[in-house]
Structures are given as C-alpha cells and as structure tokens.
Write an enzyme that holds these catalytic residues in place. Structure first.
Site, PDB file in Angstrom:
ATOM      1  CB  THR A 128      -1.083   0.148   1.245  1.00  0.00           C
ATOM      2  OG1 THR A 128      -1.469   1.378   1.246  1.00  0.00           O
ATOM      3  CG2 THR A 128      -0.282  -0.230   2.472  1.00  0.00           C
ATOM      4  CB  ILE A 129       0.924   4.337  -1.856  1.00  0.00           C
ATOM      5  CG1 ILE A 129      -0.492   4.846  -1.883  1.00  0.00           C
ATOM      6  CG2 ILE A 129       1.213   3.807  -3.360  1.00  0.00           C
ATOM      7  CD1 ILE A 129      -0.890   6.113  -2.792  1.00  0.00           C
ATOM      8  CG  ASP A 130      -2.764   4.426   2.059  1.00  0.00           C
ATOM      9  OD1 ASP A 130      -2.621   5.266   0.852  1.00  0.00           O
ATOM     10  OD2 ASP A 130      -3.955   4.199   1.924  1.00  0.00           O
ATOM     11  NE  ARG A 165      -0.961  32.239  -7.753  1.00  0.00           N
ATOM     12  CZ  ARG A 165      -1.371  32.142  -9.000  1.00  0.00           C
ATOM     13  NH1 ARG A 165      -0.628  31.403  -9.269  1.00  0.00           N
ATOM     14  NH2 ARG A 165      -2.055  33.348  -9.308  1.00  0.00           N
ATOM     15  CG  MET A 172      -3.806   9.501  -2.665  1.00  0.00           C
ATOM     16  SD  MET A 172      -3.899   8.226  -3.587  1.00  0.00           S
ATOM     17  CE  MET A 172      -5.330   8.736  -4.743  1.00  0.00           C
ATOM     18  NE  ARG A 174      -8.656   4.091   3.057  1.00  0.00           N
ATOM     19  CZ  ARG A 174      -8.674   3.019   3.742  1.00  0.00           C
ATOM     20  NH1 ARG A 174      -8.085   2.235   4.149  1.00  0.00           N
ATOM     21  NH2 ARG A 174      -9.924   2.866   4.318  1.00  0.00           N
ATOM     22  NE  ARG A 269      -4.610  31.044  -6.801  1.00  0.00           N
ATOM     23  CZ  ARG A 269      -4.708  31.523  -7.975  1.00  0.00           C
ATOM     24  NH1 ARG A 269      -4.638  30.654  -9.110  1.00  0.00           N
ATOM     25  NH2 ARG A 269      -4.711  32.633  -8.381  1.00  0.00           N
ATOM     26  CD  GLN A 277      -0.082  11.388  -3.679  1.00  0.00           C
ATOM     27  OE1 GLN A 277       0.391  11.570  -2.615  1.00  0.00           O
ATOM     28  NE2 GLN A 277      -1.360  11.432  -4.001  1.00  0.00           N
TER      29      GLN A 277
HETATM   30  O1  F6P Z   1      -5.362   3.096   0.108  1.00  0.00           O
HETATM   31  C1  F6P Z   1      -4.697   3.562  -1.443  1.00  0.00           C
HETATM   32  C2  F6P Z   1      -5.153   4.725  -1.785  1.00  0.00           C
HETATM   33  O2  F6P Z   1      -4.486   5.098  -2.862  1.00  0.00           O
HETATM   34  C3  F6P Z   1      -5.396   5.863  -0.607  1.00  0.00           C
HETATM   35  O3  F6P Z   1      -4.238   6.710  -0.451  1.00  0.00           O
HETATM   36  C4  F6P Z   1      -6.529   6.674  -1.339  1.00  0.00           C
HETATM   37  O4  F6P Z   1      -7.473   7.384  -0.193  1.00  0.00           O
HETATM   38  C5  F6P Z   1      -7.282   5.576  -1.974  1.00  0.00           C
HETATM   39  O5  F6P Z   1      -6.499   4.497  -2.131  1.00  0.00           O
HETATM   40  C6  F6P Z   1      -7.994   5.926  -3.314  1.00  0.00           C
HETATM   41  O6  F6P Z   1      -8.824   5.128  -3.911  1.00  0.00           O
HETATM   42  P1  F6P Z   1      -9.617   4.812  -5.226  1.00  0.00           P
HETATM   43  O7  F6P Z   1      -8.451   4.452  -6.189  1.00  0.00           O
HETATM   44  O8  F6P Z   1     -10.339   3.827  -5.014  1.00  0.00           O
HETATM   45  O9  F6P Z   1     -10.104   6.249  -5.325  1.00  0.00           O
END
Ligand code: F6P
Length: 350
Positions: A128-130, A165, A172, A174, A269, A277
C-alpha cells in the site's frame, strides 16, 4: 502432479505490485511450481477467473507499474455466505496448494479470516502506498508515492515563488500521514498537516504569518487527504462516513487555500496529487523491495508456513503472523512527530 499456487492483487494498486508477483513467481518456478493469477483481486477468485502465468514474463515484469492481474475493491466478507463457498470452490477447481494475497489492510484482513475461519492455506504480501500496515517497517509502493509527492512539491516551488503564493499540496494516505510527512520533510515544506494531528486554521495562519514576516515569497504546505480542519474549536471537516464507517476524505487542501486567502490576503492555491502517486513505474527501491517480499512469500508457501506475511523489520526481510499486520492501523508515531516537530504546523487546543 505439478504443485499450483494462486495469487491475487486486491485494493488500490501500488507501484511494485508486478515486482511482488515476479519475486513470487520466479522463486516458485525454480521449484517447478505453477503460478495461477486471479483477475481483479477477490472478484477473480469469487468468479473463478484465472489463468496460469507464463514464467517467461518474469524477466522484466518487476520494471512495470500497476498490476498485470488487475485489481478491484471486491471484498469477500461483504456477503460471506455467497462469496466464501465460491472461493473454496475456485481453489478446488484450480487445484491450488496455497493462495498468496498481495494487498493492504482490507485484502490481508480478508486473507487472514480465510485462513482462520475457513482453513485456506494463505500467505500475504504487504502492499500500500499509505504505509499503514502494522508489523512491517514499510510497505512497497510507499517510497514511489513519496517520490512523486516530493518532486511535485519541488517543482511547485518555482511557480509559487514567481507569484508569491501559498500552495496546499494534498497527498494520499487515507487516515495515515506517512506519505505527506515523508514528502513534506523531503521537500522542505513550510508546514505539514496530517490526520494524526488536528489542523487549526488559526494556528496555520499564525505560522504562515511568521513565514511571510521572515521574508519568504512562497510557502508549501503538505496536507494529508485525511486531515481534519478545525476553526474556533469546531471541526469543519465533513462528518460524512463511507461504507466502512470511516470519515470521508479529500478536498481539504482546497478548503484550506480558500480559508487562508480570505483570512491572510495571501494568494493561496491547492493541488491534489491524487492517483499520480500510484501511477507509473516503481522506483528502484520498490522494485527490489517488492521482489524480495514476493520471494519470501514463495518461501513461506514452500515451507507450508501459512497464515503469515512477508515483511521488513529493521531493514531485514522477515515474516510475521498476518494477525499482527491487520490488528491495528499503523499511523505516524509520536516519536516520528516529535523528531520532525519543526515541520509540523502548530495545532493549538481542540
Ligand atoms: O489506499 C490507497 C489509496 O490510494 C489511498 O491513499 C486513497 O485514499 C485511496 O486509495 C483512493 O482510492 P481509489 O483508487 O478507490 O480512489
């Protein structure tokens, strides 16, 4: 009879998924084991949509982004009475000796339950990227996402400087601030906002005021998409919950830019980095890391040590019980937050 192992990739894709499949497949094919790929995560195994992966592709598969198997957010425990028997039938029909699930907390949570409740010989690989999975220092895909976010902030600096600015850059992650924190520190952002700390608009403006007083023409603030914004002790973020009962995320950078412009008169902005990502080829670290995690999963299968996940601990590739990985979400620790204290925006009282 040739041994056969199934593999699926579930949830949001992450750079390195193909490398994990590759690491697994290479090691298994050396032992004469066939790898059977299910399409689109749990959907493929529920519907018995699968094909044998040709070992020839393992030469260069790890170089590519996305997942060659496809992925989806299908989840077998949404309707277990229907889905679990179907999964068991697919495993039998495909004559599998084991199933390798490559995924994050949702996918590995389901894999763990299948192992515990239905006795399926399962092995997990953490993706997971998270970076919010426990029992592993890192998940593959995380550092590729950090690289994209860092480069974006680096590049934004010139236009932010040209036009004096403030940029709020939404990353991302979550409900975890890992990507934002690493990229924000790497890019020298003037502020970092993460879900692990409430963001108070008064304190944010105060800090930006200081930055402006110090003579800066621009400011970059890295904002995690799960950050919740407060004003005068009231949470402004949406209270809406998603199907999992979690707060709905997204759009926070845009709200902050509007508030800062209005309060400070500093042109602000927002930029949502979004799926960039997760896009493109994995960086070299993730290719090697995912190859190694995949190879470790193959070893677990060969040794019949099921209910476990490959992982990284203290820089070494190890394996851990799946139960440890999915018990709790891994968020930024106080230790990390304290170490980089000066980067994080002051939070004020709730
Ligand atoms: O869990 C990985 C993730 O990229 C989160 O960082 C992000 O909130 C979510 O998935 C986005 O999900 P989807 O691809 O369903 O929009």
């Amino acid at each position: 009879m040739t041994a056969r192992v199934g593999v699926l990739t579930g949830g949001g894709d992450a750079p390195g998924l193909n490398a994990a499949i590759c690491g697994l497949g290479r090691r298994l094919s050396e032992r004469g084991v066939e790898l059977v790929g299910f399409s689109d995560g749990w959907r493929g195994i529920i519907e018995n949509e699968a094909s044998v992966i040709d070992p020839k592709i393992f030469q260069r598969l790890h170089v590519t982004g996305g997942t060659s198997l496809g992925s989806s957010n299908a989840y077998p425990y949404r309707d277990p009475e229907v889905s679990i028997p179907k999964i068991l039938r697919s495993i039998e029909a495909q004559r599998l000796d084991a199933l390798v699930a490559i995924g994050g907390e949702g996918t590995l949570g389901a894999a763990h339950r299948l192992y515990q409740e239905a006795g399926v010989p399962v092995v997990g690989v953490p993706k997971t990227i998270d970076n919010d999975l426990d029992a592993t220092d890192f998940t593959f895909g995380f550092f590729s996402a950090v690289e994209v976010a860092t480069r974006a902030m680096d590049d934004l600096r010139s236009t932010a400087e040209s036009h004096s600015r403030v940029f709020f850059v939404e990353c991302m992650g979550r409900h975890a601030g890992w990507i934002t924190a690493y990229a924000g520190v790497a890019a020298g952002a003037e502020g970092i906002l993460v879900p692990e700390r409430p963001a108070h608009i008064e304190a944010i403006c105060e800090r930006l005021e200081q930055v402006r007083d110090d003579g800066a023409r621009s400011a970059i603030v890295a904002v995690a998409e799960g950050t919740r914004v407060w004003e005068d002790g009231v949470c402004l973020s949406t209270e809406e919950r998603d199907e999992w009962g979690e707060f709905k995320i997204g759009g926070v950078a845009d709200r902050l830019a509007g508030m800062v412009s209005a309060r400070m008169g500093w042109d602000a902005r927002s930029l949502v980095l979004g799926h960039m990502q997760r896009a493109g080829q994995p960086i070299a670290f993730d290719r090697i890391f995912a190859l190694r995690l995949g190879a470790r999963a193959a070893r677990l299968v060969i040794e019949k040590r099921f209910g476990r996940m490959s992982a990284m601990q203290a820089g070494e590739i190890v394996d851990v019980p799946l139960s440890e990985a999915v018990a709790e979400r891994k968020v930024l620790t106080d230790k990390f937050l304290d170490k980089y204290e000066s980067f994080f925006l002051p939070i004020g009282g709730m």
